[in-house]
Design an enzyme around this catalytic site. Structure first.
Site, PDB file in Angstrom:
ATOM      1  N   TYR A  33       0.827  -1.213   0.000  1.00 21.21           N
ATOM      2  CA  TYR A  33       0.000   0.000   0.000  1.00 21.21           C
ATOM      3  C   TYR A  33       0.852   1.251   0.000  1.00 21.21           C
ATOM      4  O   TYR A  33       2.072   1.180   0.175  1.00 21.21           O
ATOM      5  CB  TYR A  33      -0.964  -0.013   1.192  1.00 21.21           C
ATOM      6  CG  TYR A  33      -0.347   0.327   2.541  1.00 21.21           C
ATOM      7  CD1 TYR A  33       0.500  -0.563   3.201  1.00 21.21           C
ATOM      8  CD2 TYR A  33      -0.595   1.552   3.156  1.00 21.21           C
ATOM      9  CE1 TYR A  33       1.055  -0.259   4.436  1.00 21.21           C
ATOM     10  CE2 TYR A  33      -0.042   1.863   4.398  1.00 21.21           C
ATOM     11  CZ  TYR A  33       0.774   0.961   5.039  1.00 21.21           C
ATOM     12  OH  TYR A  33       1.327   1.276   6.249  1.00 21.21           O
ATOM     13  N   ARG A  52       8.244   4.257  -4.582  1.00 23.56           N
ATOM     14  CA  ARG A  52       8.294   3.301  -3.465  1.00 23.56           C
ATOM     15  C   ARG A  52       7.294   2.165  -3.688  1.00 23.56           C
ATOM     16  O   ARG A  52       7.598   1.004  -3.372  1.00 23.56           O
ATOM     17  CB  ARG A  52       8.004   4.013  -2.139  1.00 23.56           C
ATOM     18  CG  ARG A  52       8.171   3.078  -0.943  1.00 23.56           C
ATOM     19  CD  ARG A  52       8.075   3.794   0.375  1.00 23.56           C
ATOM     20  NE  ARG A  52       6.766   4.372   0.579  1.00 23.56           N
ATOM     21  CZ  ARG A  52       6.458   5.238   1.533  1.00 23.56           C
ATOM     22  NH1 ARG A  52       7.391   5.637   2.391  1.00 23.56           N
ATOM     23  NH2 ARG A  52       5.248   5.721   1.669  1.00 23.56           N
ATOM     24  N   ARG A 102      -7.731 -21.715  -1.265  1.00 24.68           N
ATOM     25  CA  ARG A 102      -6.698 -21.211  -0.368  1.00 24.68           C
ATOM     26  C   ARG A 102      -5.409 -21.999  -0.556  1.00 24.68           C
ATOM     27  O   ARG A 102      -5.396 -23.219  -0.409  1.00 24.68           O
ATOM     28  CB  ARG A 102      -7.152 -21.300   1.085  1.00 24.68           C
ATOM     29  CG  ARG A 102      -6.161 -20.645   2.038  1.00 24.68           C
ATOM     30  CD  ARG A 102      -6.665 -20.631   3.477  1.00 24.68           C
ATOM     31  NE  ARG A 102      -5.678 -19.977   4.343  1.00 24.68           N
ATOM     32  CZ  ARG A 102      -4.628 -20.591   4.866  1.00 24.68           C
ATOM     33  NH1 ARG A 102      -4.448 -21.879   4.638  1.00 24.68           N
ATOM     34  NH2 ARG A 102      -3.766 -19.927   5.626  1.00 24.68           N
ATOM     35  N   HIS A 104      -0.975 -21.197  -0.077  1.00 24.31           N
ATOM     36  CA  HIS A 104       0.094 -20.219   0.166  1.00 24.31           C
ATOM     37  C   HIS A 104       0.833 -19.870  -1.125  1.00 24.31           C
ATOM     38  O   HIS A 104       1.231 -18.742  -1.339  1.00 24.31           O
ATOM     39  CB  HIS A 104       1.120 -20.760   1.175  1.00 24.31           C
ATOM     40  CG  HIS A 104       0.626 -20.785   2.591  1.00 24.31           C
ATOM     41  ND1 HIS A 104      -0.432 -21.551   2.998  1.00 24.31           N
ATOM     42  CD2 HIS A 104       1.060 -20.136   3.696  1.00 24.31           C
ATOM     43  CE1 HIS A 104      -0.644 -21.380   4.294  1.00 24.31           C
ATOM     44  NE2 HIS A 104       0.255 -20.515   4.738  1.00 24.31           N
ATOM     45  N   LYS A 149       6.349  -1.846   1.902  1.00 27.41           N
ATOM     46  CA  LYS A 149       5.173  -1.267   2.569  1.00 27.41           C
ATOM     47  C   LYS A 149       4.022  -2.261   2.473  1.00 27.41           C
ATOM     48  O   LYS A 149       3.082  -2.106   1.688  1.00 27.41           O
ATOM     49  CB  LYS A 149       4.827   0.097   1.963  1.00 27.41           C
ATOM     50  CG  LYS A 149       4.042   0.980   2.916  1.00 27.41           C
ATOM     51  CD  LYS A 149       4.099   2.432   2.528  1.00 27.41           C
ATOM     52  CE  LYS A 149       3.126   3.311   3.277  1.00 27.41           C
ATOM     53  NZ  LYS A 149       3.270   3.352   4.723  1.00 27.41           N
ATOM     54  N   GLU A 181      12.862   3.260  13.735  1.00 30.09           N
ATOM     55  CA  GLU A 181      11.758   4.117  13.265  1.00 30.09           C
ATOM     56  C   GLU A 181      10.600   3.940  14.225  1.00 30.09           C
ATOM     57  O   GLU A 181      10.702   3.212  15.212  1.00 30.09           O
ATOM     58  CB  GLU A 181      11.354   3.758  11.830  1.00 30.09           C
ATOM     59  CG  GLU A 181      10.815   2.361  11.651  1.00 30.09           C
ATOM     60  CD  GLU A 181      10.287   2.076  10.231  1.00 30.09           C
ATOM     61  OE1 GLU A 181       9.989   3.027   9.489  1.00 30.09           O
ATOM     62  OE2 GLU A 181      10.160   0.884   9.896  1.00 30.09           O
ATOM     63  N   LEU A 205      11.179   1.515   6.760  1.00 25.03           N
ATOM     64  CA  LEU A 205      10.538   2.020   5.552  1.00 25.03           C
ATOM     65  C   LEU A 205      11.178   3.365   5.192  1.00 25.03           C
ATOM     66  O   LEU A 205      11.256   4.260   6.040  1.00 25.03           O
ATOM     67  CB  LEU A 205       9.045   2.214   5.816  1.00 25.03           C
ATOM     68  CG  LEU A 205       8.269   2.605   4.571  1.00 25.03           C
ATOM     69  CD1 LEU A 205       8.043   1.388   3.681  1.00 25.03           C
ATOM     70  CD2 LEU A 205       6.946   3.238   4.936  1.00 25.03           C
TER      71      LEU A 205
END
Ligand code: PDD
Length: 286
Positions: A33, A52, A102, A104, A149, A181, A205
């Site tokens: 995101y 980014r 489902r 992985h 992110k 951070e 980040l």
């Protein structure tokens, strides 16, 4: 009137927008995101955010489905529909898409799910009359690839909640004896008039607000060093700030029940927040 969001090519009311339960974002947190600030109806530092986004997508092997101009067009449309002329934030999320069952293991040719929304934003803590905020330190128990992110924010959520439960706004994270951070922000300190921020690494980040601050310091010949900060140096700092797209630059005046410096926002913060507002205005006029 409900907020209008963008979902997979359509503009829909937020309460009518839905994705499959088999979306890998929902099942595995398999997505990335961005949060992009919007000032007076215009996106800020958008190229840094899209660069980014590309780094995050590359790291998890999702193809970027749109060109820069297409991303910008959607953002502009959402701003116009939801928050024209206002300060706001764009939230942009891309997941790997919907799987058949489902599993992985993922396929590399899935169609990603794209969500974008735009919500009003008020900056509470960077007002020059702010008393500053309280932060606590916590061990950084996130994974090793914090430069991505990722929408998988469970550790960040828990770290921030622990802070909130102690009436603090942010957790400053310590990894191997170094302050890295915040749970949702980057870190700056000031010691003897020198501004310092940890260098970009895999464990944090690379914040866009952080980049803008370093650029402003460079332009104004203010000394700012990208250098590691030990936990002891954090506690000994004259000033501590946290930075992010939704908070800009916020002074931390209490750390773990102790005053930072004199316990009030410091002179370097005041200088930088003024320069930051000037920089915003100059970019918006351009
Ligand atoms: N978070 N570090 C982390 C872990 C973050 O989550 C963020 C921002 C930052 C600052 O990055 P930037 O200056 O580009 O916003 C640093 C956003 C705002 C969020 O998760 O809502």
């Amino acid at each position: 009137m409900s907020n209008v969001v963008y979902l997979n090519g359509e503009y829909v009311a937020a309460d009518k927008a839905s994705v499959s339960v088999l979306d890998r974002g929902f099942m595995f947190g398999d997505g990335v995101y961005e949060v992009i600030p919007v000032y007076s109806g215009k996106t800020f530092a958008v190229q840094g955010h899209l660069n980014r986004l590309q780094r995050s997508l590359d790291a998890i092997e999702i193809k970027n489905p749109l060109e820069t101009a297409e991303w910008q067009q959607i953002m502009d449309h959402l701003i116009e529909k939801n928050t024209p002329d206002q300060d706001a934030m764009i939230y942009l999320q891309l997941t790997r898409g919907v799987m058949q069952k489902r599993d992985h293991v993922f396929s590399r040719d899935m169609q990603s799910t794209i969500l974008m929304m735009c919500q009003p934003l008020t900056f509470a803590d960077q007002n020059i009359n702010t008393p500053g905020i309280k932060a606590i330190t916590q061990d950084d128990n996130r994974w090793a690839d914090c430069f991505i992110k990722s929408i998988n924010l469970l550790p960040n959520v828990l770290l921030k909640q622990t802070a909130a439960d102690q009436n603090a706004v942010e957790s400053i994270l310590i990894r191997d004896g170094f302050a890295v951070e915040g749970s949702a922000s980057n870190l700056f300190i000031v010691k003897d008039d020198i501004i310092r921020t940890p260098p970009v690494s895999r464990h944090m980040l690379g914040g866009i607000t952080r980049e803008v601050i370093l650029q402003i310091c460079n332009e104004h010949k203010i000394v700012a060093r990208e250098i590691v900060i030990t936990e002891d140096e954090l506690h000994d700092a004259d000033e501590i700030w946290i930075t992010s797209s939704t908070k800009e630059i916020v002074p931390v005046t209490t750390l773990n029940q102790h005053k930072v410096g004199n316990g009030v926002p410091g002179p370097k913060w005041l200088q930088l927040i003024e320069l930051y507002q000037q920089f915003k205005q100059s970019v918006m006029r351009a």
